[in-house]
Design a protein around this motif. Structure first.
Motif, PDB file in Angstrom:
ATOM      1  N   LEU A   1     -51.504   3.864 -36.335  1.00  0.00           N
ATOM      2  CA  LEU A   1     -52.008   2.526 -36.021  1.00  0.00           C
ATOM      3  C   LEU A   1     -51.078   1.784 -35.067  1.00  0.00           C
ATOM      4  O   LEU A   1     -51.529   1.105 -34.139  1.00  0.00           O
ATOM      5  CB  LEU A   1     -52.213   1.717 -37.307  1.00  0.00           C
ATOM      6  N   LEU A   2     -49.779   1.920 -35.281  1.00  0.00           N
ATOM      7  CA  LEU A   2     -48.816   1.283 -34.371  1.00  0.00           C
ATOM      8  C   LEU A   2     -48.911   1.866 -32.966  1.00  0.00           C
ATOM      9  O   LEU A   2     -48.755   1.137 -31.982  1.00  0.00           O
ATOM     10  CB  LEU A   2     -47.397   1.430 -34.911  1.00  0.00           C
ATOM     11  N   ALA A   3     -49.173   3.153 -32.865  1.00  0.00           N
ATOM     12  CA  ALA A   3     -49.341   3.771 -31.544  1.00  0.00           C
ATOM     13  C   ALA A   3     -50.555   3.176 -30.833  1.00  0.00           C
ATOM     14  O   ALA A   3     -50.493   2.880 -29.635  1.00  0.00           O
ATOM     15  CB  ALA A   3     -49.486   5.281 -31.683  1.00  0.00           C
ATOM     16  N   ILE A   4     -51.640   2.972 -31.569  1.00  0.00           N
ATOM     17  CA  ILE A   4     -52.844   2.370 -30.977  1.00  0.00           C
ATOM     18  C   ILE A   4     -52.540   0.952 -30.494  1.00  0.00           C
ATOM     19  O   ILE A   4     -52.912   0.566 -29.381  1.00  0.00           O
ATOM     20  CB  ILE A   4     -54.016   2.383 -31.976  1.00  0.00           C
ATOM     21  N   VAL A   5     -51.835   0.183 -31.309  1.00  0.00           N
ATOM     22  CA  VAL A   5     -51.439  -1.166 -30.902  1.00  0.00           C
ATOM     23  C   VAL A   5     -50.536  -1.083 -29.671  1.00  0.00           C
ATOM     24  O   VAL A   5     -50.674  -1.863 -28.725  1.00  0.00           O
ATOM     25  CB  VAL A   5     -50.739  -1.908 -32.066  1.00  0.00           C
ATOM     26  N   GLY A   6     -49.643  -0.117 -29.665  1.00  0.00           N
ATOM     27  CA  GLY A   6     -48.748   0.065 -28.526  1.00  0.00           C
ATOM     28  C   GLY A   6     -49.491   0.381 -27.243  1.00  0.00           C
ATOM     29  O   GLY A   6     -49.166  -0.160 -26.172  1.00  0.00           O
ATOM     30  N   TYR A   7     -50.501   1.255 -27.317  1.00  0.00           N
ATOM     31  CA  TYR A   7     -51.308   1.563 -26.125  1.00  0.00           C
ATOM     32  C   TYR A   7     -51.955   0.286 -25.577  1.00  0.00           C
ATOM     33  O   TYR A   7     -51.954   0.041 -24.380  1.00  0.00           O
ATOM     34  CB  TYR A   7     -52.450   2.541 -26.422  1.00  0.00           C
TER      35      TYR A   7
ATOM     36  N   LEU B   1     -51.142  -2.914 -26.099  1.00  0.00           N
ATOM     37  CA  LEU B   1     -50.178  -3.875 -25.564  1.00  0.00           C
ATOM     38  C   LEU B   1     -49.641  -3.421 -24.211  1.00  0.00           C
ATOM     39  O   LEU B   1     -49.487  -4.234 -23.295  1.00  0.00           O
ATOM     40  CB  LEU B   1     -49.025  -4.078 -26.556  1.00  0.00           C
ATOM     41  N   THR B   2     -49.379  -2.136 -24.083  1.00  0.00           N
ATOM     42  CA  THR B   2     -48.911  -1.600 -22.805  1.00  0.00           C
ATOM     43  C   THR B   2     -49.932  -1.879 -21.709  1.00  0.00           C
ATOM     44  O   THR B   2     -49.577  -2.302 -20.605  1.00  0.00           O
ATOM     45  CB  THR B   2     -48.648  -0.085 -22.919  1.00  0.00           C
ATOM     46  N   CYS B   3     -51.180  -1.651 -22.025  1.00  0.00           N
ATOM     47  CA  CYS B   3     -52.239  -1.880 -21.035  1.00  0.00           C
ATOM     48  C   CYS B   3     -52.361  -3.356 -20.679  1.00  0.00           C
ATOM     49  O   CYS B   3     -52.633  -3.705 -19.530  1.00  0.00           O
ATOM     50  CB  CYS B   3     -53.565  -1.336 -21.542  1.00  0.00           C
ATOM     51  N   HIS B   4     -52.159  -4.229 -21.644  1.00  0.00           N
ATOM     52  CA  HIS B   4     -52.264  -5.658 -21.367  1.00  0.00           C
ATOM     53  C   HIS B   4     -51.092  -6.167 -20.531  1.00  0.00           C
ATOM     54  O   HIS B   4     -51.286  -6.992 -19.640  1.00  0.00           O
ATOM     55  CB  HIS B   4     -52.374  -6.453 -22.668  1.00  0.00           C
TER      56      HIS B   4
ATOM     57  N   LEU C   1     -56.009   8.037 -27.511  1.00  0.00           N
ATOM     58  CA  LEU C   1     -55.384   8.399 -26.241  1.00  0.00           C
ATOM     59  C   LEU C   1     -56.412   8.534 -25.116  1.00  0.00           C
ATOM     60  O   LEU C   1     -56.090   8.309 -23.951  1.00  0.00           O
ATOM     61  CB  LEU C   1     -54.592   9.699 -26.390  1.00  0.00           C
ATOM     62  N   PHE C   2     -57.635   8.892 -25.461  1.00  0.00           N
ATOM     63  CA  PHE C   2     -58.688   8.961 -24.456  1.00  0.00           C
ATOM     64  C   PHE C   2     -58.879   7.588 -23.796  1.00  0.00           C
ATOM     65  O   PHE C   2     -59.072   7.487 -22.590  1.00  0.00           O
ATOM     66  CB  PHE C   2     -60.017   9.419 -25.060  1.00  0.00           C
ATOM     67  N   GLY C   3     -58.850   6.529 -24.603  1.00  0.00           N
ATOM     68  CA  GLY C   3     -58.994   5.187 -24.061  1.00  0.00           C
ATOM     69  C   GLY C   3     -57.838   4.816 -23.150  1.00  0.00           C
ATOM     70  O   GLY C   3     -58.029   4.222 -22.083  1.00  0.00           O
ATOM     71  N   PHE C   4     -56.632   5.171 -23.560  1.00  0.00           N
ATOM     72  CA  PHE C   4     -55.455   4.916 -22.733  1.00  0.00           C
ATOM     73  C   PHE C   4     -55.552   5.682 -21.421  1.00  0.00           C
ATOM     74  O   PHE C   4     -55.261   5.135 -20.345  1.00  0.00           O
ATOM     75  CB  PHE C   4     -54.190   5.302 -23.507  1.00  0.00           C
ATOM     76  N   ALA C   5     -55.993   6.926 -21.484  1.00  0.00           N
ATOM     77  CA  ALA C   5     -56.136   7.744 -20.278  1.00  0.00           C
ATOM     78  C   ALA C   5     -57.183   7.146 -19.339  1.00  0.00           C
ATOM     79  O   ALA C   5     -56.970   7.082 -18.121  1.00  0.00           O
ATOM     80  CB  ALA C   5     -56.515   9.174 -20.646  1.00  0.00           C
ATOM     81  N   MET C   6     -58.290   6.695 -19.896  1.00  0.00           N
ATOM     82  CA  MET C   6     -59.334   6.108 -19.054  1.00  0.00           C
ATOM     83  C   MET C   6     -58.860   4.794 -18.423  1.00  0.00           C
ATOM     84  O   MET C   6     -59.170   4.507 -17.272  1.00  0.00           O
ATOM     85  CB  MET C   6     -60.620   5.880 -19.851  1.00  0.00           C
ATOM     86  N   PHE C   7     -58.093   4.016 -19.164  1.00  0.00           N
ATOM     87  CA  PHE C   7     -57.541   2.793 -18.598  1.00  0.00           C
ATOM     88  C   PHE C   7     -56.587   3.138 -17.458  1.00  0.00           C
ATOM     89  O   PHE C   7     -56.597   2.502 -16.405  1.00  0.00           O
ATOM     90  CB  PHE C   7     -56.814   1.980 -19.678  1.00  0.00           C
TER      91      PHE C   7
ATOM     92  N   LEU D   1     -61.017   0.945 -23.228  1.00  0.00           N
ATOM     93  CA  LEU D   1     -59.801   1.026 -24.048  1.00  0.00           C
ATOM     94  C   LEU D   1     -60.089   0.568 -25.473  1.00  0.00           C
ATOM     95  O   LEU D   1     -59.705   1.236 -26.439  1.00  0.00           O
ATOM     96  CB  LEU D   1     -58.691   0.181 -23.424  1.00  0.00           C
ATOM     97  N   TYR D   2     -60.792  -0.553 -25.612  1.00  0.00           N
ATOM     98  CA  TYR D   2     -61.093  -1.096 -26.933  1.00  0.00           C
ATOM     99  C   TYR D   2     -62.037  -0.194 -27.726  1.00  0.00           C
ATOM    100  O   TYR D   2     -61.871  -0.038 -28.937  1.00  0.00           O
ATOM    101  CB  TYR D   2     -61.698  -2.493 -26.821  1.00  0.00           C
ATOM    102  N   ILE D   3     -63.010   0.390 -27.056  1.00  0.00           N
ATOM    103  CA  ILE D   3     -63.960   1.260 -27.757  1.00  0.00           C
ATOM    104  C   ILE D   3     -63.234   2.482 -28.325  1.00  0.00           C
ATOM    105  O   ILE D   3     -63.380   2.813 -29.506  1.00  0.00           O
ATOM    106  CB  ILE D   3     -65.122   1.679 -26.833  1.00  0.00           C
ATOM    107  N   PHE D   4     -62.443   3.142 -27.488  1.00  0.00           N
ATOM    108  CA  PHE D   4     -61.704   4.310 -27.982  1.00  0.00           C
ATOM    109  C   PHE D   4     -60.673   3.902 -29.035  1.00  0.00           C
ATOM    110  O   PHE D   4     -60.452   4.634 -30.004  1.00  0.00           O
ATOM    111  CB  PHE D   4     -61.032   5.052 -26.823  1.00  0.00           C
ATOM    112  N   SER D   5     -60.047   2.748 -28.864  1.00  0.00           N
ATOM    113  CA  SER D   5     -59.076   2.272 -29.857  1.00  0.00           C
ATOM    114  C   SER D   5     -59.754   2.007 -31.195  1.00  0.00           C
ATOM    115  O   SER D   5     -59.223   2.371 -32.249  1.00  0.00           O
ATOM    116  CB  SER D   5     -58.372   1.010 -29.363  1.00  0.00           C
ATOM    117  N   ALA D   6     -60.917   1.381 -31.153  1.00  0.00           N
ATOM    118  CA  ALA D   6     -61.661   1.113 -32.394  1.00  0.00           C
ATOM    119  C   ALA D   6     -62.067   2.414 -33.075  1.00  0.00           C
ATOM    120  O   ALA D   6     -61.996   2.532 -34.308  1.00  0.00           O
ATOM    121  CB  ALA D   6     -62.887   0.252 -32.093  1.00  0.00           C
TER     122      ALA D   6
END
Length: 161
Positions: A23-29, A31-34, A107-113, A122-127
Motif C-alpha cells: 500500500l505504501l508503494a502505491i501511495v509512493g507511485y 505522490l511521485t507522479c504528482h 505498476l501498470f498505472g505508474f508505467a502508463m503515467f 494512474l488512479y484506476i490502476f492504483s485502485a
C-alpha cells in the motif's frame, strides 16, 4: 527447530507488513507522479499509449483470477508439502507472491503515467492494486488451516508415502 503448538496473533505481523508495504508503494507511485509529473512523462504518441493501455488493462484483469488460483494452489501446497519450513514461513511466502503479483497492477498505472497518460489511468490502476491488496490480505483461518495440517502431519506422519 521447535514445532509451535499454539499460533499467536503476532504470527501474522510480517504478513501484514508486506501488505502495508504494498500500500505504501502505491501511495509512493501516486505522490511521485504528482510531485514530478512534468519531469517523469515521456509523451509517447496517443495511439501507442492506447494500445499499451489496453494490453495492460487486459493483463490486470487476468492477474486477479490467476493470483487467486495461485494463492489457492500455494495454500494447499503449504498444507501438504514436506519440509522444514514452519506454517508462518510457508504462509509468508504465499502472501509475498500474491502481493507481488497484485503490485504489478499498480505498476501498470505508474508505467502508463510515465509514458504520458494522465492521472485517471494512474488512479484506476492504483485502485485496482489497492483492491488486490485487500483481496489477498492475510487471513487467520488460512494460516490456522496450515498450522493444523502441519501439526496433524507431525503427529501422524506424512500423508503420502
Amino acid at each position: 527447530m521447535s514445532v509451535q503448538t499454539q499460533p499467536s496473533s503476532e504470527d501474522l505481523r510480517p504478513h501484514w507488513l508486506i501488505c502495508a508495504g504494498a500500500l505504501l508503494a502505491i501511495v509512493g507511485y501516486n505522490l511521485t507522479c504528482h510531485f514530478w509529473a512534468s519531469e517523469l512523462q515521456l509523451g509517447v504518441d496517443e495511439a501507442q499509449r492506447v494500445l499499451i493501455r489496453s494490453v495492460l488493462y487486459g493483463l490486470a484483469i487476468l492477474l486477479f483470477p490467476v493470483t487467486k488460483l495461485l494463492r489457492h494452489i500455494l495454500l494447499r501446497l503449504n498444507q501438504t508439502m514436506p519440509g522444514p519450513k514452519t506454517a508462518k514461513q510457508r504462509y509468508l511466502s504465499t502472501i509475498i507472491v500474491t502481493q507481488f503479483l497484485i503490485e504489478l497492477v499498480s505498476l501498470f498505472g505508474f508505467a502508463m503515467f510515465f509514458l504520458g497518460d494522465g492521472f485517471n489511468t494512474l488512479y484506476i490502476f492504483s485502485a485496482m492494486g489497492v483492491l488486490g491488496v485487500f483481496l489477498h490480505k492475510p487471513n487467520t483461518s488460512e494460516y490456522l488451516a496450515i498450522v493444523a495440517a502441519l501439526s496433524s502431519e507431525n503427529q501422524h506422519g506424512p500423508k503420502y508415502h
